[in-house]
Design a protein around this motif. Structure first.
Motif: not given
Length: 382
Positions: A247-251, A307-308, A312-315, A336-343
């Protein structure tokens, strides 16, 4: 602790056609003989012979007279006898054992849990032998034991080995053979999310779906895949493996040292750490996010994005009819359903997010142990 007692008799050695009939009754319920024969592709004479053998084994019984919908006189149905057999299911975490006993319809009839004495393999096996012996009292012993554990399950030179069980610190251990010696039961070892997937496919109301993907979210992330009604395990027990997409983030750093992969964001410890609380304080992170705390809200948003990506990769890879998200750490779907949908939209190929059917079935941790029992059942009936 409730204890398990199995009234029936030892599991019979069933030929393939008998297993097919029993499995059809198990998955689809009581059926008229003529309808059952048509579904499985048997003559009525063959079904009569098979039904007699299953009744002699105590696994099915003659049911009510029903109208099959075809011409001719009504016929009798065949009914499964759920209490004809018992199965044990064991889920191991890094520090606890969860044990259930189910009937032939995968209904839990008894359950117990206990902390593990340590993570030493020999000490844990010895403890589990005593734990299971104390759990099973009276009647005929259960016919099989299934064990669900995070890790890879492989067969090498005829021996079943558990590999890379990181929560327990085990690698290349003969868990099946040692538990068979300790309990006297046939033992099936399964990856915990693959076991959960198999049980969800057979007993989660998804029998009508021939393809599905299950994601289990908790201390880690795992997935299970069913294609054409077959549960995929893979050559090395790693079918459906996910977790190190970037992802484009640091965790939170993952076990491989990444700070920007799915594992860095989607697991419960990662969400807690990214929310600014201790890794074992997921519930605190959840409360903060629901109260609008910025860091916690961002942690769950990144978890939803991660998760998104894997959904997506599984689909893209398997084109399943349905994707089920299970586990005690799936709150990002709600938060965060919108973030899931956008991913999903960013990573799907030739599909729209609204075409992906995502199921959120009721979940409790004991379903992993039930999944282990069903894994043993699948071994006998497949």
């Amino acid at each position: 602790m409730s204890t398990a007692s199995a009234p029936g008799r030892p599991w019979p050695d069933l030929p393939e056609t008998e297993r097919r009939v029993l499995l059809d009754l198990l998955l689809h319920g009581s059926q008229a003989r003529v309808r059952l024969a048509e579904r499985i592709g048997l003559s009525r004479a063959s079904l009569t012979r098979i039904a007699r053998g299953l009744m002699d084994a105590g696994l099915v019984s003659e049911g009510a007279v029903v109208n099959s919908g075809s011409r001719g006189r009504p016929g009798e149905s065949l009914d499964l006898q759920p209490d004809a057999a018992r199965f044990l299911g064991l889920k191991l975490t890094g520090d606890s054992a969860y044990l259930v006993c189910t009937n032939l319809a995968a209904a839990v009839v008894a359950e117990a849990e206990s902390p593990l004495p340590s993570r030493d393999f020999d000490e844990v096996v010895e403890f589990l032998g005593r734990f299971i012996a104390g759990f099973v009292t009276g009647g005929t012993p259960p016919v099989a034991l299934g064990v669900a554990v995070a890790g890879d399950v492989v067969t090498r030179d005829g021996e079943v080995l558990l590999q890379r069980s990181n929560f327990l610190g085990w690698h290349d251990v003969p868990l099946a053979g040692r538990l068979e010696a300790a309990t006297g039961l046939p033992v099936t070892i399964a990856n915990d999310v693959q076991a959960l997937t198999g049980a969800h496919h057979w007993f989660g109301g998804l029998q009508k779906h021939r393809s599905l993907v299950v994601f289990g979210l908790g201390a880690g992330i795992g997935s299970g895949v069913v294609l054409q009604d077959e549960l995929l395990t893979g050559t090395h027990g790693r079918a459906g493996r996910v977790g190190h997409h970037r992802l484009d983030a640091v965790g939170r750093p993952c076990e491989n040292g990444h700070v920007d992969c799915v594992h860095s964001f989607v697991t419960m410890p990662a969400i807690a750490a990214n929310a600014g609380v201790d890794e074992d304080r997921y519930e605190d992170a959840l409360a903060l996010a629901r109260a609008g705390d910025a860091a916690a809200t961002r942690a769950f948003a990144l978890a939803a994005e991660a998760l998104g990506i894997v959904v997506a990769d599984a689909v893209n890879a398997f084109d399943p009819e349905i994707v089920s998200v299970m586990g005690e750490g799936r709150d990002m779907v709600e938060l965060a359903p919108d973030r899931l949908a956008s991913a999903l939209a960013d990573h799907l190929e030739q599909s729209a997010p609204e075409e992906v059917v995502i199921d959120l079935p009721p979940f409790q941790f004991g379903l992993y142990a039930r999944g282990a029992a069903v894994a043993a059942m699948r071994e006998l009936l497949s």
